[in-house]
Motif scaffolding. Structure first.
Motif, short mmCIF file in Angstrom:
data_model
loop_
_atom_site.label_atom_id
_atom_site.label_comp_id
_atom_site.label_asym_id
_atom_site.label_seq_id
_atom_site.Cartn_x
_atom_site.Cartn_y
_atom_site.Cartn_z
N GLU A 137 0.83 -1.20 0.00
CA GLU A 137 0.00 0.00 0.00
C GLU A 137 0.87 1.26 0.00
O GLU A 137 0.51 2.28 -0.60
CB GLU A 137 -0.92 0.00 1.22
N SER A 138 2.05 1.18 0.63
CA SER A 138 2.94 2.35 0.69
C SER A 138 3.50 2.74 -0.67
O SER A 138 4.01 3.84 -0.84
CB SER A 138 4.09 2.06 1.66
N GLU A 139 3.42 1.84 -1.66
CA GLU A 139 3.94 2.14 -2.99
C GLU A 139 3.02 3.07 -3.77
O GLU A 139 3.47 3.70 -4.73
CB GLU A 139 4.15 0.85 -3.78
N LYS A 142 0.27 7.62 0.09
CA LYS A 142 1.09 8.31 1.07
C LYS A 142 0.71 7.83 2.47
O LYS A 142 -0.48 7.72 2.80
CB LYS A 142 0.89 9.82 0.95
N ASP A 143 1.71 7.55 3.26
CA ASP A 143 1.52 7.04 4.62
C ASP A 143 0.81 5.68 4.63
O ASP A 143 0.17 5.31 5.61
CB ASP A 143 0.72 8.03 5.49
N GLY A 144 0.92 4.95 3.51
CA GLY A 144 0.30 3.63 3.45
C GLY A 144 1.10 2.60 4.21
O GLY A 144 2.27 2.80 4.55
N SER A 145 0.51 1.46 4.46
CA SER A 145 1.16 0.39 5.21
C SER A 145 1.96 -0.50 4.26
O SER A 145 1.96 -0.33 3.05
CB SER A 145 0.11 -0.44 5.95
N PHE A 164 -1.19 -0.80 -12.04
CA PHE A 164 0.11 -0.79 -11.40
C PHE A 164 0.22 0.35 -10.40
O PHE A 164 -0.58 1.30 -10.42
CB PHE A 164 1.21 -0.71 -12.46
N ALA A 165 1.21 0.26 -9.54
CA ALA A 165 1.33 1.20 -8.41
C ALA A 165 1.40 2.65 -8.88
O ALA A 165 0.78 3.53 -8.29
CB ALA A 165 2.54 0.84 -7.56
N GLY A 166 2.18 2.91 -9.93
CA GLY A 166 2.31 4.27 -10.43
C GLY A 166 0.97 4.83 -10.91
O GLY A 166 0.66 6.01 -10.69
N GLN A 167 0.18 3.98 -11.55
CA GLN A 167 -1.15 4.40 -12.01
C GLN A 167 -2.08 4.63 -10.83
O GLN A 167 -2.84 5.60 -10.80
CB GLN A 167 -1.72 3.33 -12.95
N ALA A 168 -2.02 3.71 -9.87
CA ALA A 168 -2.89 3.84 -8.69
C ALA A 168 -2.59 5.13 -7.94
O ALA A 168 -3.50 5.79 -7.41
CB ALA A 168 -2.71 2.64 -7.78
N ASP A 203 5.25 -1.70 -9.93
CA ASP A 203 5.64 -1.27 -11.26
C ASP A 203 6.72 -2.18 -11.83
O ASP A 203 7.62 -2.64 -11.12
CB ASP A 203 6.16 0.17 -11.24
N VAL A 204 6.64 -2.41 -13.14
CA VAL A 204 7.66 -3.16 -13.87
C VAL A 204 8.39 -2.15 -14.75
O VAL A 204 8.15 -2.04 -15.94
CB VAL A 204 7.05 -4.29 -14.72
#
Length: 447
Positions: A137-139, A142-145, A164-168, A203-204
């Motif tokens: 979640e931290s990826e 902000k302040d994610g676990s 992907f994380a960047g999109q999320a 992300d890849v």
């Protein structure tokens, strides 16, 4: 040989200061050379990984279907037949899958992005999901676990999507949220669908910013096409180096089967729309590419790095060669009487030549060995720290989100051999001049 090595080693010890200074220079350049090679190979490997994970196989059977002259839809008809031909023609393939391709606007309550749509069959995508991991979640928050949410298997459910994380992060989405996809269908009208985020993957490289994955049927419905159509058939191989040979084999096979095949164009499919639209033909033409064609728009990164590396290493190698030649000249002058004595008691010219060359080679081998050891330790420490790359430009250059370098035994061995050869060649001319000294003249000069 043992006697020669013993003499060379003693001579290096005798000129300690010169040996240390010159050895330090060789070690620094060897470290830099190894580091640049590790960076270049890391980027190349990530390019292959990103390409063959997200958007391409090692060999790709794509194409265009034109129902009117100005059209250029990236579609393949006769999906089942095409796959059967590929499987039969490439028995060494480790996998053959097909994906539907599309492009759309991805909209969330907070933002929107453009991204490629990949329609997949979950049960065929074992290789793809094995290459991914669920993002913490931290990826993306902000302040994610450090917890992960969702499951790749949830992508089997209707109207779900993998992002992907960047999109999320840009869309401010979490697992379970809804996003809207807007596309332009073949008739020109806009079609939309709401999808639930089933999973968020790490992300890849930066290329994952441009792709989302959903069920194949979702993309078929968005573009209002039948089940026997697809976007691309991807062929995976054990060795990426065989991609070109397999592509040419498939090209011949499809021509023999009566299919029209486009001339090879080493560019990704989305850069061919305008060209295809301007061509005067109707129906279907196959377009065969390899993995590097599909990411040719970013290959400049490795080309630029290799070019810069070559310039830097060449300049430093010239400096090293100059230093070694100067050092050998000094050694010849200091040991002129020694050379004369050796020649006077019967040592052949070849022995004198080999003595100086072996001395330089030993210096190059020992110094580059220290450089390789230091470089390997630095790379190992960097890899172990798992340092995140926060700068977008740096992520683009490194093709990754964390600082990781690939180091292979072949790179270490080739570095040792290269610098041993360079130092040996640099000493060749001074050694040759030393070997040509006449014994009487050498003894007289040494007084």
């Amino acid at each position: 040989m043992i006697t020669m090595l013993n003499i060379a080693f003693r001579n290096l010890l005798q000129a300690k200061r010169r040996t240390i200074l010159l050895g330090f220079a060789v070690a620094v350049v060897a470290t830099l050379f190894l580091f640049l090679r590790a960076v270049s190979s890391s980027i190349s490997e990530r390019m292959i990984e990103s390409a063959t994970t997200l958007s391409a196989g090692h060999v790709n059977v794509g194409g265009f279907f034109k129902i009117r002259k100005k059209a250029s839809a990236p579609l393949l008809a006769e999906r089942t037949k095409l796959r059967e031909i590929v499987v039969k023609a490439v028995p060494e393939a480790t996998g053959v899958i097909d994906r539907h391709r599309g492009w759309g606007r991805i909209i969330s309550p907070a933002s929107s992005i453009n991204a490629g749509l990949n329609g997949i069959n979950y049960d065929e995508e074992g290789r793809f999901f094995k290459s991914l991991r669920l993002a913490k979640e931290s990826e993306y928050k902000k302040d994610g676990s450090d917890q992960t949410f969702g499951s790749f298997e949830d992508l089997k459910k209707p109207n779900t999507a993998l992002i992907f994380a960047g999109q999320a992060k840009k869309l401010e989405l979490r697992v379970g949220d809804t996003l809207t996809v807007v596309t332009e269908a073949s008739g020109g009208q806009d079609n939309t669908v709401d999808l639930q985020v089933a999973a968020i993957a790490s992300d890849v490289g930066f290329m994952s910013n441009w792709s989302i994955f959903t069920q194949r049927q979702v993309v078929l419905d968005l573009y209002t096409v039948g089940p026997e159509t697809t976007g691309v058939i991807m062929v995976y191989l054990d060795e990426a180096d065989k991609s070109t040979e397999v592509m040419e084999r498939l090209r011949k096979t499809f021509k023999d089967e009566g299919f029209q095949v486009m001339d090879h164009d080493p560019n990704p499919f989305f850069m061919k729309f305008e060209k295809v639209a301007g061509e005067d033909w109707l129906g279907q033409k196959l377009d065969l590419t390899i993995w590097s064609d599909e990411i040719s728009f970013v290959l400049w990164i490795t080309n630029a790095l290799d070019f810069i590396s070559a310039i830097v290493i060449t300049l430093l190698a010239v400096i090293i060669i100059g230093g070694i030649m100067n050092s050998m000249w000094m050694s010849v002058r200091e040991r002129t009487k020694e050379i004369g004595t050796m020649r006077a008691i019967g040592a052949p010219r070849g022995f004198v030549l080999q003595m100086f060359v072996f001395e330089a080679i030993m210096l190059g081998l020992l110094a580059s060995g220290l450089g390789v050891l230091f470089g390997s330790l630095v790379i190992g420490v960097i890899n172990g720290l798992d340092i995140p790359i926060t700068n977008d430009g740096m992520r683009l250059f490194m093709m990754a989100n964390t600082l990781k370098f690939s180091l292979h035994p072949s790179q270490i061995i080739s570095t040792l051999i290269l610098f041993s050869v360079i130092t040996g060649l640099a000493a060749l001319y001074p050694a040759f001049k030393a070997a040509r000294l006449r014994p009487v003249e050498a003894l007289m000069q040494g007084k």
